[in-house]
Design a protein around this motif. Sequence first.
Motif, PDB file in Angstrom:
ATOM      1  N   GLY A  23       0.808  -1.227   0.000  1.00 11.50           N
ATOM      2  CA  GLY A  23       0.000   0.000   0.000  1.00 11.50           C
ATOM      3  C   GLY A  23       0.833   1.265   0.000  1.00 11.50           C
ATOM      4  O   GLY A  23       0.350   2.333  -0.352  1.00 11.50           O
ATOM      5  N   ILE A  38       4.282   3.249  -1.336  1.00 14.06           N
ATOM      6  CA  ILE A  38       5.355   3.174  -2.345  1.00 14.06           C
ATOM      7  C   ILE A  38       6.489   4.164  -2.076  1.00 14.06           C
ATOM      8  O   ILE A  38       7.378   4.326  -2.894  1.00 14.06           O
ATOM      9  N   HIS A  39       6.449   4.861  -0.941  1.00 19.59           N
ATOM     10  CA  HIS A  39       7.525   5.813  -0.626  1.00 19.59           C
ATOM     11  C   HIS A  39       8.820   5.032  -0.335  1.00 19.59           C
ATOM     12  O   HIS A  39       8.789   4.088   0.444  1.00 19.59           O
ATOM     13  N   ASP A  40       9.921   5.450  -0.947  1.00 21.61           N
ATOM     14  CA  ASP A  40      11.146   4.678  -0.681  1.00 21.61           C
ATOM     15  C   ASP A  40      12.422   5.507  -0.572  1.00 21.61           C
ATOM     16  O   ASP A  40      13.511   4.954  -0.480  1.00 21.61           O
ATOM     17  N   SER A  68      10.107   0.805   6.765  1.00 22.32           N
ATOM     18  CA  SER A  68      10.074   2.223   6.436  1.00 22.32           C
ATOM     19  C   SER A  68       8.625   2.560   6.106  1.00 22.32           C
ATOM     20  O   SER A  68       8.026   1.922   5.245  1.00 22.32           O
ATOM     21  N   THR A  82      -0.038   6.396   7.093  1.00 22.23           N
ATOM     22  CA  THR A  82      -0.682   5.923   8.323  1.00 22.23           C
ATOM     23  C   THR A  82      -1.274   4.521   8.143  1.00 22.23           C
ATOM     24  O   THR A  82      -1.276   3.728   9.084  1.00 22.23           O
ATOM     25  N   GLY A 129       8.956   9.420   8.016  1.00 23.23           N
ATOM     26  CA  GLY A 129       8.407  10.687   8.504  1.00 23.23           C
ATOM     27  C   GLY A 129       7.175  10.639   9.380  1.00 23.23           C
ATOM     28  O   GLY A 129       7.028  11.484  10.256  1.00 23.23           O
TER      29      GLY A 129
HETATM   30  C1  B12 Z   1       8.228  12.466  -1.686  1.00 20.57           C
HETATM   31  C2  B12 Z   1       6.794  12.126  -1.287  1.00 20.57           C
HETATM   32  C3  B12 Z   1       6.040  11.357  -2.168  1.00 20.57           C
HETATM   33  C4  B12 Z   1       6.600  10.763  -3.458  1.00 20.57           C
HETATM   34  C5  B12 Z   1       7.372   9.462  -3.070  1.00 20.57           C
HETATM   35  C6  B12 Z   1       8.544   9.212  -3.992  1.00 20.57           C
HETATM   36  C7  B12 Z   1       9.361   8.037  -3.511  1.00 20.57           C
HETATM   37  N1  B12 Z   1       9.954   7.340  -4.471  1.00 20.57           N
HETATM   38  O1  B12 Z   1       9.475   7.754  -2.331  1.00 20.57           O
HETATM   39  C8  B12 Z   1       5.296  10.463  -4.274  1.00 20.57           C
HETATM   40  C9  B12 Z   1       5.007  11.656  -5.137  1.00 20.57           C
HETATM   41  C10 B12 Z   1       5.302   9.215  -5.138  1.00 20.57           C
HETATM   42  C11 B12 Z   1       4.267  10.391  -3.151  1.00 20.57           C
HETATM   43  C12 B12 Z   1       3.032   9.780  -3.298  1.00 20.57           C
HETATM   44  C13 B12 Z   1       2.041   9.812  -2.317  1.00 20.57           C
HETATM   45  N2  B12 Z   1       2.081  10.456  -1.144  1.00 20.57           N
HETATM   46 CO1  B12 Z   1       3.706  11.237  -0.419  1.00 20.57          CO
HETATM   47  N3  B12 Z   1       5.025  12.314   0.329  1.00 20.57           N
HETATM   48  C14 B12 Z   1       6.246  12.607  -0.041  1.00 20.57           C
HETATM   49  C15 B12 Z   1       6.880  13.598   0.970  1.00 20.57           C
HETATM   50  C16 B12 Z   1       6.771  15.024   0.434  1.00 20.57           C
HETATM   51  C17 B12 Z   1       8.321  13.375   1.332  1.00 20.57           C
HETATM   52  C18 B12 Z   1       8.646  11.951   1.790  1.00 20.57           C
HETATM   53  C19 B12 Z   1      10.156  11.771   1.712  1.00 20.57           C
HETATM   54  O2  B12 Z   1      10.666  11.152   0.796  1.00 20.57           O
HETATM   55  N4  B12 Z   1      10.871  12.425   2.634  1.00 20.57           N
HETATM   56  C20 B12 Z   1      12.331  12.456   2.615  1.00 20.57           C
HETATM   57  C21 B12 Z   1      12.864  11.204   3.304  1.00 20.57           C
HETATM   58  C22 B12 Z   1      14.397  11.278   3.233  1.00 20.57           C
HETATM   59  O3  B12 Z   1      12.460  11.259   4.666  1.00 20.57           O
HETATM   60  P1  B12 Z   1      11.907   9.957   5.453  1.00 20.57           P
HETATM   61  O4  B12 Z   1      11.163   9.082   4.552  1.00 20.57           O
HETATM   62  O5  B12 Z   1      11.270  10.407   6.701  1.00 20.57           O
HETATM   63  O6  B12 Z   1      13.243   9.151   5.792  1.00 20.57           O
HETATM   64  C23 B12 Z   1      14.206   9.568   6.754  1.00 20.57           C
HETATM   65  C24 B12 Z   1      14.000   8.946   8.127  1.00 20.57           C
HETATM   66  O7  B12 Z   1      12.645   8.818   8.481  1.00 20.57           O
HETATM   67  C25 B12 Z   1      14.777   7.664   8.063  1.00 20.57           C
HETATM   68  N5  B12 Z   1      14.092   6.422   7.702  1.00 20.57           N
HETATM   69  C26 B12 Z   1      13.256   6.185   6.689  1.00 20.57           C
HETATM   70  N6  B12 Z   1      12.873   4.907   6.685  1.00 20.57           N
HETATM   71  C27 B12 Z   1      13.489   4.314   7.712  1.00 20.57           C
HETATM   72  C28 B12 Z   1      13.424   3.000   8.170  1.00 20.57           C
HETATM   73  C29 B12 Z   1      14.135   2.659   9.307  1.00 20.57           C
HETATM   74  C30 B12 Z   1      14.076   1.257   9.806  1.00 20.57           C
HETATM   75  C31 B12 Z   1      14.923   3.627   9.991  1.00 20.57           C
HETATM   76  C32 B12 Z   1      15.664   3.244  11.217  1.00 20.57           C
HETATM   77  C33 B12 Z   1      15.001   4.936   9.502  1.00 20.57           C
HETATM   78  C34 B12 Z   1      14.278   5.259   8.382  1.00 20.57           C
HETATM   79  O8  B12 Z   1      15.792   7.868   7.098  1.00 20.57           O
HETATM   80  C35 B12 Z   1      15.527   8.993   6.281  1.00 20.57           C
HETATM   81  C36 B12 Z   1      16.697   9.954   6.404  1.00 20.57           C
HETATM   82  O9  B12 Z   1      16.904  10.380   7.719  1.00 20.57           O
HETATM   83  C37 B12 Z   1       5.950  13.381   2.220  1.00 20.57           C
HETATM   84  C38 B12 Z   1       5.805  14.592   3.167  1.00 20.57           C
HETATM   85  C39 B12 Z   1       6.835  14.586   4.274  1.00 20.57           C
HETATM   86  N7  B12 Z   1       7.169  15.751   4.731  1.00 20.57           N
HETATM   87  O10 B12 Z   1       7.290  13.525   4.717  1.00 20.57           O
HETATM   88  C40 B12 Z   1       4.616  13.005   1.552  1.00 20.57           C
HETATM   89  C41 B12 Z   1       3.622  12.097   2.324  1.00 20.57           C
HETATM   90  C42 B12 Z   1       4.341  10.978   3.029  1.00 20.57           C
HETATM   91  N8  B12 Z   1       2.800  11.571   1.233  1.00 20.57           N
HETATM   92  C43 B12 Z   1       1.547  11.493   1.551  1.00 20.57           C
HETATM   93  C44 B12 Z   1       0.522  11.032   0.678  1.00 20.57           C
HETATM   94  C45 B12 Z   1      -0.903  11.144   1.192  1.00 20.57           C
HETATM   95  C46 B12 Z   1       0.827  10.515  -0.587  1.00 20.57           C
HETATM   96  C47 B12 Z   1      -0.167   9.980  -1.628  1.00 20.57           C
HETATM   97  C48 B12 Z   1      -1.348   9.162  -1.061  1.00 20.57           C
HETATM   98  C49 B12 Z   1      -0.619  11.202  -2.446  1.00 20.57           C
HETATM   99  C50 B12 Z   1      -1.687  10.949  -3.487  1.00 20.57           C
HETATM  100  N9  B12 Z   1      -2.721  11.730  -3.345  1.00 20.57           N
HETATM  101  O11 B12 Z   1      -1.551  10.115  -4.336  1.00 20.57           O
HETATM  102  C51 B12 Z   1       0.749   9.110  -2.500  1.00 20.57           C
HETATM  103  C52 B12 Z   1       0.825   7.685  -1.919  1.00 20.57           C
HETATM  104  C53 B12 Z   1       1.270   6.682  -2.853  1.00 20.57           C
HETATM  105  C54 B12 Z   1       1.451   5.369  -2.117  1.00 20.57           C
HETATM  106  N10 B12 Z   1       0.534   4.436  -2.305  1.00 20.57           N
HETATM  107  O12 B12 Z   1       2.400   5.208  -1.362  1.00 20.57           O
HETATM  108  C55 B12 Z   1       1.261  11.949   2.983  1.00 20.57           C
HETATM  109  C56 B12 Z   1       0.999  10.786   3.955  1.00 20.57           C
HETATM  110  C57 B12 Z   1      -0.093  11.103   4.938  1.00 20.57           C
HETATM  111  C58 B12 Z   1      -0.343   9.994   5.887  1.00 20.57           C
HETATM  112  N11 B12 Z   1      -0.320  10.341   7.161  1.00 20.57           N
HETATM  113  O13 B12 Z   1      -0.600   8.860   5.561  1.00 20.57           O
HETATM  114  C59 B12 Z   1       2.553  12.822   3.269  1.00 20.57           C
HETATM  115  C60 B12 Z   1       2.951  12.858   4.754  1.00 20.57           C
HETATM  116  C61 B12 Z   1       2.237  14.253   2.732  1.00 20.57           C
HETATM  117  C62 B12 Z   1       1.164  14.974   3.533  1.00 20.57           C
HETATM  118  N12 B12 Z   1       1.541  15.832   4.457  1.00 20.57           N
HETATM  119  O14 B12 Z   1      -0.010  14.768   3.320  1.00 20.57           O
HETATM  120  N13 B12 Z   1       4.710  11.019  -2.027  1.00 20.57           N
END
Ligand code: B12
Length: 220
Positions: free
Chosen positions: A97, A99-101, A145, A149, A178
Amino acid sequence: MSSHLTKNLVELERDKVLSEVKERLIQGEEPIGIIEECKQGMALVGEKYKNQEYFLAELMLSGDLFKEAMELIDPYLGENTTESAIKGKIILVTVQGDIHDLGKSIFATLLKLEGFKIYDLGVDVNPDIVIEKVKEIKPDFLGFSALLTMTFDPMKSIIDRLEKAGLRDNLEIMVGGGITNMLVKDYIGADFQTVDAMEGVQYCLELIKTKVIIKARGGA
Ligand code: B12
């Protein structure tokens, strides 16, 4: 904004980003600094998305660009990690469900740099596959990861199944991404949570050190 690379990533300047990454790697720069600058770029893209300066299209483009940069960096990581030098085995996964990676890729890259063997199962992964892979690989860590929600219940159910199958005992389970926090960790039954990949790496290093000491003393 801290660097050219960060700025070019935020502005989606694909050619400039990729040629700078290539150039700096060829000149012998350590990958970790380059990864950090790309990560800052992604964080700024995330802010622009939140402020509605950027939309889904820009998010996807930045994600693809980030991945291309990581692909260039990959061959420069852990080339000299032989089987015997591997610190530990780690399965990483994003459940069905979701696809964020991007965050998962950063975490995987940093772990490889520290000499861990990574089995990245990918995104949108069926729970049965996670269970099978844990059985087959017998990793030291399983890392979820999560950015949506709706992944909380599937992660909880996987951990429950691992417990029932007797596969949980020597397995450290981490969750990051996140939208996760300590409440999510407790709800799903994981051992550790962070939204900072470096903190996750430190956790793995410390835990693996303890495991090695226990083994050396003849423990499990
Ligand atoms: C980029 C992004 C996308 C991209 C993803 C591209 C990709 N290849 O990953 C795209 C455009 C595809 C996308 C799609 C969607 N997204 Co999006 N997306 C984001 C966004 C802006 C940034 C996420 C990200 O990459 N952050 C940067 C990375 C580096 O940060 P991170 O993941 O937190 O990882 C860090 C740490 O957490 C840690 N970490 C990560 N994983 C792990 C695992 C372990 C074990 C450990 C120890 C550490 C660790 O390491 C990283 C570096 O420190 C967020 C908003 C946000 N501010 O987070 C929304 C967000 C996650 N998305 C959201 C949504 C709703 C969607 C969609 C449903 C939108 C839509 N209407 O279609 C779709 C969902 C598709 C699906 N089925 O998954 C919501 C989720 C809401 C929720 N609570 O569920 C968010 C929060 C935006 C929002 N505020 O509404 N998205």
